[in-house]
Design an enzyme around this catalytic site. Structure first.
Site, short mmCIF file in Angstrom:
data_model
loop_
_atom_site.label_atom_id
_atom_site.label_comp_id
_atom_site.label_asym_id
_atom_site.label_seq_id
_atom_site.Cartn_x
_atom_site.Cartn_y
_atom_site.Cartn_z
CD GLU A 129 -2.93 1.19 2.27
OE1 GLU A 129 -2.82 0.40 3.20
OE2 GLU A 129 -3.84 2.02 2.19
N GLY A 269 2.65 2.52 10.73
CA GLY A 269 2.39 1.74 11.93
C GLY A 269 2.27 0.25 11.65
CB ALA A 270 0.42 -2.16 11.51
CG MET A 271 0.11 -3.20 4.79
SD MET A 271 -0.90 -1.76 4.32
CE MET A 271 -2.13 -2.57 3.32
CD GLU A 272 -4.98 -2.13 5.48
OE1 GLU A 272 -4.04 -1.69 6.16
OE2 GLU A 272 -5.63 -1.44 4.68
CG HIS A 305 -6.30 0.55 12.35
ND1 HIS A 305 -7.08 1.68 12.26
CD2 HIS A 305 -5.70 0.42 11.14
CE1 HIS A 305 -6.96 2.21 11.06
NE2 HIS A 305 -6.11 1.47 10.35
CD GLU A 306 -3.10 -2.13 10.52
OE1 GLU A 306 -3.58 -2.32 9.38
OE2 GLU A 306 -2.75 -1.00 10.91
CG HIS A 309 -7.82 -2.01 7.70
ND1 HIS A 309 -8.66 -1.08 7.13
CD2 HIS A 309 -6.72 -1.31 8.11
CE1 HIS A 309 -8.09 0.12 7.19
NE2 HIS A 309 -6.91 0.00 7.79
CD GLU A 328 -6.48 3.25 6.49
OE1 GLU A 328 -6.67 3.07 7.71
OE2 GLU A 328 -5.82 2.44 5.79
N1 TRP Z 1 -3.21 0.85 5.65
C1 TRP Z 1 -2.27 1.03 6.70
C2 TRP Z 1 -3.11 1.27 7.93
O1 TRP Z 1 -3.63 2.30 8.16
C3 TRP Z 1 -1.38 2.20 6.48
C4 TRP Z 1 -0.05 1.93 5.87
C5 TRP Z 1 0.85 1.01 6.26
C6 TRP Z 1 0.56 2.62 4.81
N2 TRP Z 1 1.98 1.11 5.50
C7 TRP Z 1 1.81 2.08 4.61
C8 TRP Z 1 0.16 3.65 4.01
C9 TRP Z 1 2.68 2.57 3.64
C10 TRP Z 1 1.02 4.15 3.03
C11 TRP Z 1 2.26 3.59 2.85
O2 TRP Z 1 -3.34 0.41 8.69
ZN ZN Z 2 -5.71 1.57 8.39
#
Ligand code: TRP
Ligand code: ZN
Length: 875
Positions: A129, A269-272, A305-306, A309, A328
């Site tokens: 993302e 922070g993290a990615m879903e 949060h993740e 998602h 978001e």
């Molecule tokens: N979708 C992720 C969240 O809000 C956000 C995110 C994680 C992101 N890594 C990223 C957005 C890198 C842009 C680029 O949980």
């Molecule tokens: Zn998010």
């Protein structure tokens, strides 16, 4: 094959109005990753079907990979059958249905941008993302192309024993030369931004969760072997998240496994990613020894949060990136509600509002202001903002308030019924809420398209025995939006009678009493609400629960505010009254009217009586005793005077401490000696005790006390409370204490980050030089986003008085750092720009210095990311 590339042209602006559905859909993607230490070979085989148009196929693809081959239906293409641009691959003629095979070669070790496939701590991982997948292979890298993915990973077995991707696990086995492979299949069609792959040597914490329909889900958290002991809280939080989403929204998990991987180099922070979340270690690892109470709360919030998602983002995704807040804003709302249910609703609300004001209000009031649903962007990474996330969550919260919790739940059900498996828009969400509730949200929709923080002015009038509240709304112009329309917003108010009881007077007009107050519908530029027969001396409690993301001016006196601090039944309004009570006085002093050391009687008395209050929740009490931050005071000034704010705030804090020394000492002592626990009561006690410690730090015996507080602490919350004070002090033992702390914790990256952060925030006059020196420290790693932000963001975003030093050295330090980081990691560099855009409210000399720093930066910038923000900041 090595086709020549076109020169890199400046990035084109993308507009919402230009949206076109994709020309091709993709049924399936098979990805084969052949991983080696120095390179990765990726073979992507996709089944494409034309949806409209004729002729060419245009794929997205970035400049950091090498195209090895292309074949259509098994037939390799010659150089004249395609064109390789700087950011696209165009295949000139393709059939309506075909199989496309593309081979690319990547260099993950050279990838310092932390986007696409990269290396972190000896492991391969991905971040796709928003547009990272195009750095892995050529693909229609847009969220409205949903495909079923099958992934095969091959790597050295000894070095990369763990091989992970999305979905459910498939076949695994050994290969020649000490290599092995693993296959993964994700049955849920997904956009490319949700793809993830990890290969490495990782420890694993396993558990399981049984869903409401009785399915058993395998849960795993992968982290460096030595960090496994710090994963329990994240695992418990995950299980709580899964149960909460079933109970609250009837949403069940939909794969057999849920994997989380913690990596220490991560832009956000993290990615879903579907079934394979990738997390910044900061939001996974927590132990009493190394994490503060706030850290634990953040872990729980981000894990939630993740997880949330999975439905709001993954099962129903975004049609295009303008709709980012669809997932978001909604998911932040969901994680806030989750955390409220797990902790204290009142305190959580106050923390969230504080964060909104600190991050989003300045954005909305400055050159980077944009609507929750932007209409144009150059670099989408620049739109992962507090406006899209936090204001977006407030917009959802207002809908929840306006239509009520039951209709909101029906609206969610309807949204999933209609759109499961689809890529949709913010408008689709609003329609579901409207249809489920029957409430007209036509005017309300402006919250999505109009930028800027609305300002309410509330004045009172008495007529006979009635109290009339006049409410005016307005909104200052923002870039590209000179005229503002009136917004529809919920305004919750209360009436507190002279004896402190809640009063419910009949209300005329669009107002309705609910459990927690009277809900007024604000619609017009100016509206009046009449409360019948309100006794003299009744004080209105305004904007309870912060029901709308607005600023507010009212005509409450200092005495009335003091009264609300003691009696308001709404925790948020009570805290707000305290903030205004202290704040109005401090601002008057900062402007030269009066001495902070001589607060009026009602303020002194309120502070004193709070100190002995034993009825109010201790966490809330801590917040009622704490003075507004320098930054929040600064936000209330037309021309920011950082030094004056610092001086008067220190003055009042010191005055309170000296005037109430015995009471503060006594209450502090009462709270000492409790054994550590993570329940709400223990957290609240630590919060209160640590606010009291701050006051004690103004008293003569401070050094021994604060250092003792640090040395006797059995947890990081208490240690940090002391260390912040020590870092900002001129205690003789200061340097020694900081050095000792470093020596003790130097092997724990997240604690070392804290050590840098407290020094970046220190209000000592030498802060700029101190930060410069710390950048030379062997542990300072400019390429690691956590480490970089720990020092630089804490300085530029939290240290108001020293960032704005009068010679502009703080601005130059930040600009130089951004220019340097821009060459390593543009996304992270761009996230440091905002403080340099806030020159409009500075005294003239500093305006010029800040603009000069921006211009210097503009001359050096290489990325589109930083350029977009610097140009906007200057305009
Ligand atoms: N979708 C992720 C969240 O809000 C956000 C995110 C994680 C992101 N890594 C990223 C957005 C890198 C842009 C680029 O949980
Ligand atoms: Zn998010």
């Amino acid at each position: 094959m090595d086709a020549s590339r076109a020169a890199v042209a400046p990035k084109q602006e993308i507009r919402l109005a230009d949206y076109q559905p994709p020309a091709f859909s993709i049924d399936t993607v098979d990805l084969n990753f052949d991983l080696h230490d120095e390179s990765a070979i990726v073979t992507a085989t996709s089944r494409l079907t034309r949806q409209h148009g004729t002729g060419t196929l245009i794929l997205d693809g970035g400049p950091y990979m090498t195209l090895k081959s292309i074949a259509v239906d098994g037939k390799p293409l010659g150089g004249n059958e395609y064109t390789l641009g700087a950011e696209t691959l165009t295949i000139h003629a393709v059939p309506d249905r075909f199989t496309l095979e593309i081979v690319t070669e990547l260099s993950p070790k050279e990838n310092t941008r932390l986007e696409g496939l990269y290396f972190s701590g000896g492991n391969f991982c991905t971040q796709c993302e928003a547009e990272g997948f195009r750095h892995i292979t050529y693909y229609p890298d847009r969220p409205d192309v949903l495909a079923r993915y099958t992934v095969r990973i091959q790597a050295d077995k000894a070095r990369y024993p763990t091989l992970l991707s999305n979905g459910n696990p498939g076949e695994t086995g050994d290969l020649p030369d000490g290599r092995h492979f693993a296959e993964w299949h994700d049955p849920h069609p997904k956009p490319s931004y949700l793809f993830a792959m990890v290969a490495g040597k990782l420890g694993r914490l396993s558990d399981s969760f049984t869903t409401c329909s009785g399915r058993e889900i395998a849960l795993n958290i992968f982290a460096a072997e030595g960090d496994l002991g710090k994963c329990d809280y994240a695992m418990a939080s995950l299980k709580r998240s899964m149960a909460w989403d079933e109970d609250t929204f009837g949403l069940e998990y939909d794969l057999d496994v849920y994997n989380i991987v913690a990596v220490s180099d991560f832009n956000m922070g993290a990615m879903e990613n579907k079934g394979l979340n990738i997390f910044n270690t900061k939001y996974v690892l927590a132990s009493k020894e190394t994490a503060t109470d706030a850290d634990f709360d953040h872990v729980e919030g981000v894990i939630g949060h993740e997880y949330f998602h999975n439905w709001t983002g993954n099962r129903v995704t975004c049609r295009d990136w303008f709709q980012l807040s669809l997932k978001e804003g909604l998911t932040v709302f969901r994680d806030q509600e989750f955390s409220s249910d797990m902790t204290s609703r009142a305190v959580k609300r106050l923390d969230d509002v504080r964060a909104l004001r600190m991050m989003q209000f300045p954005e909305d009031g400055g050159p980077l202001a944009h609507p929750v649903r932007p209409e144009r962007y150059i670099e989408i990474n620049n739109f992962y903002t507090a406006t899209v996330y936090n204001k977006g969550a407030e917009v959802i919260r207002m809908m929840h308030r306006l239509i009520g919790p039951d209709a909101f739940r029906h609206g969610m059900d309807l949204y999933f019924q209609r759109h499961d498996g689809q890529a949709v828009t913010c408008e689709d969400f609003t329609c579901a809420m409207e249809d489920a509730s029957g409430v007209d949200l036509k005017q309300f929709r402006l919250w999505y398209s109009q930028a800027g923080t609305p300002a309410l002015v509330i004045t009172r009038e008495r007529e006979g025995g009635d109290l009339i509240l006049h409410v005016e709304q307005s909104c200052a112009p923002t870039p590209g939006q000179p005229e503002k329309k009136n917004l529809h917003m919920p305004l919750l108010v209360g009436l507190v009678a002279k004896d402190g009881s809640e009063l419910r007077a009949d209300v005329s007009g669009t107002g309705e009493w609910t459990d927690d107050g009277c809900l007024l519908q604000v619609i017009d530029a100016r509206q009046s609400y009449r409360f019948k027969n309100v006794p003299e001396g009744t004080v209105p409690s305004l904007l309870r629960g912060f029901t709308a993301p607005v600023t507010m001016r009212h005509d409450l006196t200092s005495e009335e505010l003091a009264f609300l601090v003691q009696h308001d039944g709404d925790a948020f309004a009570r805290w707000e009254a305290a903030q205004y009570m202290y704040g109005d006085f401090l601002l008057a002093c900062a402007r030269g009217a009066g001495k902070a050391e001589a607060p009026p009687h009602e303020i002194a008395e309120t502070f004193k009586s709070l100190l002995s209050d034993t009825e109010v929740d201790e966490a809330l009490l801590a917040e009622l005793l704490a003075l507004p931050s320098e930054i929040s005071l600064g936000q209330r000034m037309d021309v920011l005077l950082p030094d004056e704010i610092h001086r008067v705030r220190e003055g009042l804090a010191s005055h309170f401490a000296h005037e109430n020394a015995d009471a503060v000492r006594a209450r502090y002592a009462e709270l000492s000696g409790a054994s550590y626990d993570l329940d709400q009561t223990s957290k609240a006690r630590r919060r209160l005790r640590n606010v009291l410690l701050k006051y004690l730090a103004y008293l003569p015996d401070a050094e021994a006390l604060v250092c003792g507080h640090l040395e006797q602490a059995d947890n990081m919350t208490d240690r940090m409370a002391a260390l912040v004070i020590i870092a900002a002090s001129d205690f003789p033992a200061r340097d020694e204490m900081l050095a000792a702390f470093y020596n003790t914790w130097q092997r724990d990256d997240l604690v070392v980050d804290k050590w840098f952060a407290v020094q970046g925030q220190s209000s000592r006059p030498d802060a700029v030089e101190a930060v410069q020196q710390l950048m030379q420290h062997p542990a300072f790693k400019v390429a690691n986003p956590n480490r970089l932000r720990s020092l630089i963001s804490s300085f530029a975003m939290l240290n108001q008085v020293r960032f704005h030093t009068v010679d502009g050295a703080g601005y130059r330090l930040l600009a130089d750092t951004i220019a340097h980081v821009d060459k390593i990691n543009p996304q992270t560099a761009a996230r440091l720009v905002a403080p340099l855009g806030r020159w409009r409210r500075l005294p003239e000399a500093r305006q010029a210095l800040m603009k000069a720093a921006l211009e210097g930066l503009l001359a050096q910038v290489e990325s589109a990311d930083v350029r977009e923000l610097v140009e906007k900041s200057l305009s």
